[in-house]
Motif scaffolding. Structure first.
Motif, mmCIF file in Angstrom:
data_model
loop_
_atom_site.group_PDB
_atom_site.id
_atom_site.type_symbol
_atom_site.label_atom_id
_atom_site.label_comp_id
_atom_site.label_asym_id
_atom_site.label_seq_id
_atom_site.Cartn_x
_atom_site.Cartn_y
_atom_site.Cartn_z
ATOM 1 N N MET A 1 0.830 -1.166 0.000
ATOM 2 C CA MET A 1 0.000 0.000 0.000
ATOM 3 C C MET A 1 0.886 1.245 0.000
ATOM 4 S SD MET A 1 -2.917 1.080 2.744
ATOM 5 C CE MET A 1 -2.114 1.973 4.036
ATOM 6 N N ILE A 2 0.639 2.114 -0.931
ATOM 7 C CA ILE A 2 1.366 3.380 -1.006
ATOM 8 C C ILE A 2 0.554 4.420 -0.232
ATOM 9 C CG2 ILE A 2 2.298 5.170 -2.502
ATOM 10 C CD1 ILE A 2 3.735 2.495 -2.805
ATOM 11 N N LEU A 105 4.951 6.846 0.848
ATOM 12 C CA LEU A 105 5.687 5.807 1.568
ATOM 13 C C LEU A 105 5.087 4.451 1.222
ATOM 14 C CD1 LEU A 105 7.750 5.023 3.811
ATOM 15 C CD2 LEU A 105 5.873 5.323 5.442
ATOM 16 N N ASP A 106 5.947 3.496 0.842
ATOM 17 C CA ASP A 106 5.517 2.117 0.596
ATOM 18 C C ASP A 106 5.430 1.424 1.957
ATOM 19 O OD1 ASP A 106 5.029 -0.480 -0.142
ATOM 20 O OD2 ASP A 106 6.750 -0.649 -1.490
ATOM 21 N N VAL A 107 4.235 1.420 2.522
ATOM 22 C CA VAL A 107 4.028 0.872 3.861
ATOM 23 C C VAL A 107 4.269 -0.634 3.885
ATOM 24 C CG1 VAL A 107 2.355 0.621 5.726
ATOM 25 C CG2 VAL A 107 2.400 2.705 4.396
ATOM 26 N N ASP A 108 3.888 -1.352 2.841
ATOM 27 C CA ASP A 108 4.053 -2.806 2.798
ATOM 28 C C ASP A 108 5.513 -3.206 2.993
ATOM 29 O OD1 ASP A 108 1.367 -2.856 2.287
ATOM 30 O OD2 ASP A 108 1.547 -3.537 0.207
ATOM 31 N N GLU A 109 6.398 -2.571 2.273
ATOM 32 C CA GLU A 109 7.819 -2.908 2.365
ATOM 33 C C GLU A 109 8.374 -2.590 3.751
ATOM 34 O OE1 GLU A 109 11.013 -4.805 1.477
ATOM 35 O OE2 GLU A 109 9.332 -4.691 0.093
ATOM 36 N N LEU A 110 7.957 -1.489 4.317
ATOM 37 C CA LEU A 110 8.388 -1.095 5.659
ATOM 38 C C LEU A 110 7.900 -2.109 6.695
ATOM 39 C CD1 LEU A 110 9.772 1.043 7.430
ATOM 40 C CD2 LEU A 110 7.576 2.246 7.507
ATOM 41 N N ILE A 111 6.654 -2.522 6.589
ATOM 42 C CA ILE A 111 6.079 -3.498 7.521
ATOM 43 C C ILE A 111 6.797 -4.834 7.412
ATOM 44 C CG2 ILE A 111 4.006 -4.852 8.009
ATOM 45 C CD1 ILE A 111 2.413 -2.310 7.121
#
Length: 164
Positions: A1-2, A105-111
C-alpha cells in the motif's frame, strides 16, 4: 500500500490514519512458510511541530516448529513500530529517518522488513523446552529416555582399559 502523506507533511498537527492487511505467506524462513494469516495493520502518521512520525501496530498468526523439539507451535504475535519521516536527507544516509521525497511511503515494504527483523531468533514451544534426545529422538518434555548420560569419547576408549 502506497501512503500519500503530503497533507500530513504540509500541515502542522495533522494526522492520517490507515488500516490494511498484508499477505506474507510467500516468505520462507528456514525452510518454513510461517505466516499462516494475513498481517493486520493499524497505524497513523502524525505531524508534531513539523516532524512527521509514523506509528503502526501489526498482528498476525505465526506457525512454525519449535527449534528444540520440532513440535508445531502457532502463536498470535503483535508488534508496535514507529519511524521518523523526512522529505529529504541532507548529507550521508541516516538510519534514524526514512526519506519520502515525493511525500509517499511504501508501507508494505516497511512493515515486511520491520516484522522480519523483530522475529525471535530462537522459536520455542515454551521457555523450559528440553528438546529431543540426540541418541534415541524421544521428546524429553514428555519424560526422560533410557539412554545413558555417560558417553565416552571413542578416542579415549583405550584409556578405560588401563583403569581396570
Amino acid at each position: 500500500m502506497i501512503l500519500n502523506l503530503k497533507s500530513v507533511f504540509l500541515e502542522e498537527n495533522s494526522k492520517k490514519d490507515f488500516e490494511c492487511s498484508l499477505s506474507m505467506s510467500d516468505i520462507d524462513i528456514g525452510g518454513v512458510f510461517p505466516f499462516v494469516s494475513p498481517v493486520m495493520v493499524k497505524g497513523e502518521a502524525v505531524n508534531k511541530a513539523g516532524l512527521v512520525d509514523i506509528y503502526f501496530d501489526v498482528t498476525f498468526t505465526y506457525n512454525r516448529p519449535c527449534d528444540r523439539c520440532y513440535k508445531e507451535v502457532s502463536r498470535v504475535l503483535n508488534y508496535q513500530f514507529s519511524h521518523r519521516l523526512v522529505v529529504s536527507l541532507e548529507g550521508d544516509d541516516n538510519d534514524d529517518y526514512i526519506e519520502t521525497p515525493d511525500f509517499t511511503l511504501d508501507v508494505d515494504e516497511l512493515i515486511r522488513s520491520d516484522i522480519i527483523l523483530n522475529l525471535p531468533v530462537k522459536y520455542l514451544c515454551n521457555e523450559d523446552c528440553r528438546g529431543i534426545c540426540p541418541k534415541c529422538g524421544k521428546d524429553l518434555n514428555t519424560g526422560d529416555c533410557n539412554c545413558s548420560d555417560k558417553e565416552i569419547d571413542p578416542r579415549l576408549e583405550a584409556l578405560k582399559e588401563l583403569l581396570k
